[in-house]
Design a protein around this motif. Structure first.
Motif, mmCIF file in Angstrom:
data_model
loop_
_atom_site.group_PDB
_atom_site.id
_atom_site.type_symbol
_atom_site.label_atom_id
_atom_site.label_comp_id
_atom_site.label_asym_id
_atom_site.label_seq_id
_atom_site.Cartn_x
_atom_site.Cartn_y
_atom_site.Cartn_z
ATOM 1 N N ALA A 40 0.838 -1.208 0.000
ATOM 2 C CA ALA A 40 0.000 0.000 0.000
ATOM 3 C C ALA A 40 0.868 1.251 0.000
ATOM 4 O O ALA A 40 0.625 2.201 -0.754
ATOM 5 N N ASP A 41 1.902 1.257 0.836
ATOM 6 C CA ASP A 41 2.803 2.407 0.899
ATOM 7 C C ASP A 41 3.598 2.557 -0.396
ATOM 8 O O ASP A 41 3.777 3.666 -0.908
ATOM 9 N N ALA A 42 4.070 1.440 -0.918
ATOM 10 C CA ALA A 42 4.861 1.478 -2.150
ATOM 11 C C ALA A 42 4.032 2.009 -3.318
ATOM 12 O O ALA A 42 4.507 2.830 -4.110
ATOM 13 N N GLN A 43 2.801 1.535 -3.425
ATOM 14 C CA GLN A 43 1.931 1.994 -4.504
ATOM 15 C C GLN A 43 1.652 3.492 -4.378
ATOM 16 O O GLN A 43 1.639 4.226 -5.378
ATOM 17 N N THR A 44 1.471 3.957 -3.158
ATOM 18 C CA THR A 44 1.201 5.381 -2.935
ATOM 19 C C THR A 44 2.401 6.227 -3.333
ATOM 20 O O THR A 44 2.262 7.272 -3.975
ATOM 21 N N VAL A 45 3.596 5.779 -2.961
ATOM 22 C CA VAL A 45 4.806 6.506 -3.352
ATOM 23 C C VAL A 45 4.919 6.560 -4.870
ATOM 24 O O VAL A 45 5.220 7.616 -5.455
ATOM 25 N N ARG A 46 4.650 5.476 -5.507
ATOM 26 C CA ARG A 46 4.841 5.382 -6.964
ATOM 27 C C ARG A 46 3.829 6.214 -7.747
ATOM 28 O O ARG A 46 4.123 6.698 -8.833
ATOM 29 N N PRO A 53 9.470 3.201 -5.026
ATOM 30 C CA PRO A 53 9.370 2.753 -3.630
ATOM 31 C C PRO A 53 10.708 2.391 -3.002
ATOM 32 O O PRO A 53 10.928 2.644 -1.811
ATOM 33 N N ARG A 54 11.614 1.809 -3.774
ATOM 34 C CA ARG A 54 12.907 1.381 -3.236
ATOM 35 C C ARG A 54 13.728 2.556 -2.716
ATOM 36 O O ARG A 54 14.663 2.375 -1.931
ATOM 37 N N GLN A 55 13.400 3.773 -3.154
ATOM 38 C CA GLN A 55 14.152 4.944 -2.732
ATOM 39 C C GLN A 55 13.743 5.442 -1.348
ATOM 40 O O GLN A 55 14.427 6.290 -0.782
ATOM 41 N N VAL A 56 12.635 4.943 -0.828
ATOM 42 C CA VAL A 56 12.232 5.273 0.544
ATOM 43 C C VAL A 56 12.771 4.167 1.446
ATOM 44 O O VAL A 56 12.357 3.007 1.359
ATOM 45 N N LYS A 57 13.684 4.527 2.308
ATOM 46 C CA LYS A 57 14.478 3.540 3.031
ATOM 47 C C LYS A 57 13.643 2.548 3.826
ATOM 48 O O LYS A 57 13.888 1.335 3.787
ATOM 49 N N HIS A 58 12.620 3.015 4.567
ATOM 50 C CA HIS A 58 11.880 2.064 5.396
ATOM 51 C C HIS A 58 11.012 1.124 4.559
ATOM 52 O O HIS A 58 10.764 -0.020 4.962
ATOM 53 N N ILE A 59 10.572 1.575 3.388
ATOM 54 C CA ILE A 59 9.830 0.672 2.509
ATOM 55 C C ILE A 59 10.753 -0.422 1.980
ATOM 56 O O ILE A 59 10.399 -1.610 1.953
ATOM 57 N N ARG A 60 11.961 -0.028 1.566
ATOM 58 C CA ARG A 60 12.916 -1.024 1.069
ATOM 59 C C ARG A 60 13.310 -2.018 2.157
ATOM 60 O O ARG A 60 13.379 -3.233 1.917
ATOM 61 N N ILE A 61 13.571 -1.528 3.372
ATOM 62 C CA ILE A 61 13.957 -2.417 4.472
ATOM 63 C C ILE A 61 12.829 -3.390 4.793
ATOM 64 O O ILE A 61 13.066 -4.584 5.018
ATOM 65 N N ALA A 62 11.598 -2.890 4.820
ATOM 66 C CA ALA A 62 10.454 -3.762 5.125
ATOM 67 C C ALA A 62 10.319 -4.870 4.078
ATOM 68 O O ALA A 62 10.032 -6.026 4.411
ATOM 69 N N ARG A 72 13.085 -7.390 4.680
ATOM 70 C CA ARG A 72 12.873 -8.178 5.898
ATOM 71 C C ARG A 72 11.624 -9.052 5.845
ATOM 72 O O ARG A 72 11.280 -9.730 6.804
ATOM 73 N N GLY A 73 10.939 -9.039 4.702
ATOM 74 C CA GLY A 73 9.813 -9.942 4.511
ATOM 75 C C GLY A 73 8.503 -9.503 5.113
ATOM 76 O O GLY A 73 7.597 -10.316 5.291
ATOM 77 N N LEU A 74 8.343 -8.212 5.381
ATOM 78 C CA LEU A 74 7.083 -7.725 5.948
ATOM 79 C C LEU A 74 6.033 -7.460 4.886
ATOM 80 O O LEU A 74 4.856 -7.258 5.204
ATOM 81 N N GLY A 75 6.442 -7.450 3.643
ATOM 82 C CA GLY A 75 5.528 -7.177 2.547
ATOM 83 C C GLY A 75 6.328 -6.918 1.291
ATOM 84 O O GLY A 75 7.535 -7.134 1.261
ATOM 85 N N ARG A 76 5.661 -6.432 0.257
ATOM 86 C CA ARG A 76 6.307 -6.297 -1.042
ATOM 87 C C ARG A 76 6.249 -4.867 -1.562
ATOM 88 O O ARG A 76 5.194 -4.228 -1.538
ATOM 89 N N MET A 77 7.403 -4.410 -2.020
ATOM 90 C CA MET A 77 7.466 -3.080 -2.637
ATOM 91 C C MET A 77 7.424 -3.165 -4.166
ATOM 92 O O MET A 77 7.259 -2.155 -4.843
ATOM 93 N N ASP A 78 7.572 -4.367 -4.719
ATOM 94 C CA ASP A 78 7.596 -4.537 -6.175
ATOM 95 C C ASP A 78 6.165 -4.567 -6.716
ATOM 96 O O ASP A 78 5.695 -5.560 -7.261
ATOM 97 N N VAL A 79 5.486 -3.440 -6.575
ATOM 98 C CA VAL A 79 4.064 -3.391 -6.910
ATOM 99 C C VAL A 79 3.811 -3.640 -8.391
ATOM 100 O O VAL A 79 2.700 -4.031 -8.777
ATOM 101 N N GLU A 80 4.825 -3.419 -9.218
ATOM 102 C CA GLU A 80 4.652 -3.684 -10.646
ATOM 103 C C GLU A 80 4.409 -5.174 -10.916
ATOM 104 O O GLU A 80 3.912 -5.545 -11.987
ATOM 105 N N ASN A 81 4.747 -6.036 -9.964
ATOM 106 C CA ASN A 81 4.529 -7.477 -10.106
ATOM 107 C C ASN A 81 3.277 -7.970 -9.379
ATOM 108 O O ASN A 81 3.003 -9.167 -9.380
ATOM 109 N N LEU A 82 2.541 -7.055 -8.762
ATOM 110 C CA LEU A 82 1.343 -7.432 -8.022
ATOM 111 C C LEU A 82 0.088 -7.206 -8.866
ATOM 112 O O LEU A 82 0.104 -6.462 -9.849
#
Length: 315
Positions: free
Chosen positions: A269-275, A286-295, A298-308
């Motif tokens: 949700a956060d990654a899509q909003t950033v994008r 999304p990868r440019q926002v540090k906490h989104i990339r770390i999450a 660390r397996g808390l979710g996915r930032m690769d929204v282009e694959n969702l």
């Protein structure tokens, strides 16, 4: 130094293409091994992200319906906490607080799904009565006292963070610890220290001492630590107005986007909003926002929204 350059220098991680491809490859391997499991399980028919456009209330309902409806997340008899932004005593058009109509619609959907108890909670940064006024009035149609700004220590209890890397314990609102379902309902806004304030950053409003995250720990790492403990079952981002500069309190540039984004994966949700939107006059991944990339790492979710799987509709 102008705001755009300041933002890029301090709050965003510049990752070269080779590093990013390596991280994406590692992420794919972890996902294949079952270590990254976003809330919508592989093969589930519901989309990963729902995006709706329209007025705040109808768009919130439509976005949730696009990913399976509130009944997917809230079951009869469950206790629900909704966490919007209620930190400032500002009009909704300033973009610092979640729109009251978004929150009211989420409460209505929880009630329709059979929730036994719904609480709308935040730890305001200004005088609590003024900060919660708009949302409290909107939710008054339910004839229940459900909206609170909690600032006294008596309302919080110590909780361990087993997956924390830096922050391993904190004091969390008792209502949150006792709830069956947590729903994140942030407004989409920029943030002077975290870059953006969305679902993950918003969890800081459920703890007693948020300042320790700024002064004792790396803010981005501790945001992810906290998100590993406070993981919403549903994230609904109010992007009807996007505070794209001078967040979190403004006044800044407000983009009127009339959009709501919903996902069972707060990172997505956060990654899509950033994008989707402009931040500080620019576009970022999304990868440019540090906490989104770390999450993501660390397996808390996915930032690769282009694959969702994303479903969009007008409310």
């Amino acid at each position: 130094m102008n705001a755009d350059r300041f933002f890029q220098t301090l709050f965003l991680e510049n990752i070269n293409r080779r590093e990013f491809l390596l991280r994406q490859f590692r992420g794919a391997m972890l996902a294949a091994a079952g270590m990254i499991i976003p809330a919508p399980l592989m093969g589930a028919p519901e989309p990963d992200i729902g995006i709706a456009t329209g007025g705040p209330g109808p768009a919130a309902r439509k976005a949730v319906d696009l990913i399976g409806g509130m009944g997917r997340f809230v079951k009869p008899g469950q206790r629900v906490v909704i966490k919007p932004n209620m930190s400032f005593a500002h009009d909704p058009e300033r973009g610092t607080n979640t729109h009251p109509e978004v929150v009211r619609e989420l409460v209505a959907m929880c009630k329709e799904a059979g929730a036994a108890k719904v609480r709308v909670l935040d730890h305001p940064l200004r005088k609590q009565e003024l900060c919660i006024e708009g949302i409290k009035k909107a939710c008054g149609v339910f004839d229940e006292d459900m909206v609170y700004g909690l600032t006294d220590s008596e309302f919080f209890a110590r909780a361990d963070i087993p997956r924390g890397k830096e922050m391993t314990e904190t004091d969390v609102m008792r209502d949150v610890l006792e709830a069956d379902v947590l729903i994140a309902a942030p407004v989409a806004k920029s943030h002077g220290s975290a870059g953006v304030s969305l679902s993950m950053k918003g969890m800081m409003g459920l703890i007693y001492n948020r300042w320790v995250m700024h002064v004792r720990y790396d803010l981005h790492e501790s945001i992810v630590d906290l998100a590993s403990l406070l993981t919403p079952r549903l994230a609904v981002v109010d992007a009807t107005r996007v505070l794209s500069t001078e967040g979190p309190s403004g006044p800044g540039k407000v983009l009127k986007m009339n959009t709501v984004i919903a996902s069972p994966d707060m990172v997505a949700a956060d990654a899509q909003t950033v994008r989707m939107f402009e931040w500080y006059g620019q576009r970022f991944e999304p990868r440019q926002v540090k906490h989104i990339r770390i999450a993501h790492e660390r397996g808390l979710g996915r930032m690769d929204v282009e694959n969702l799987q994303i479903r969009e509709a007008a409310a």
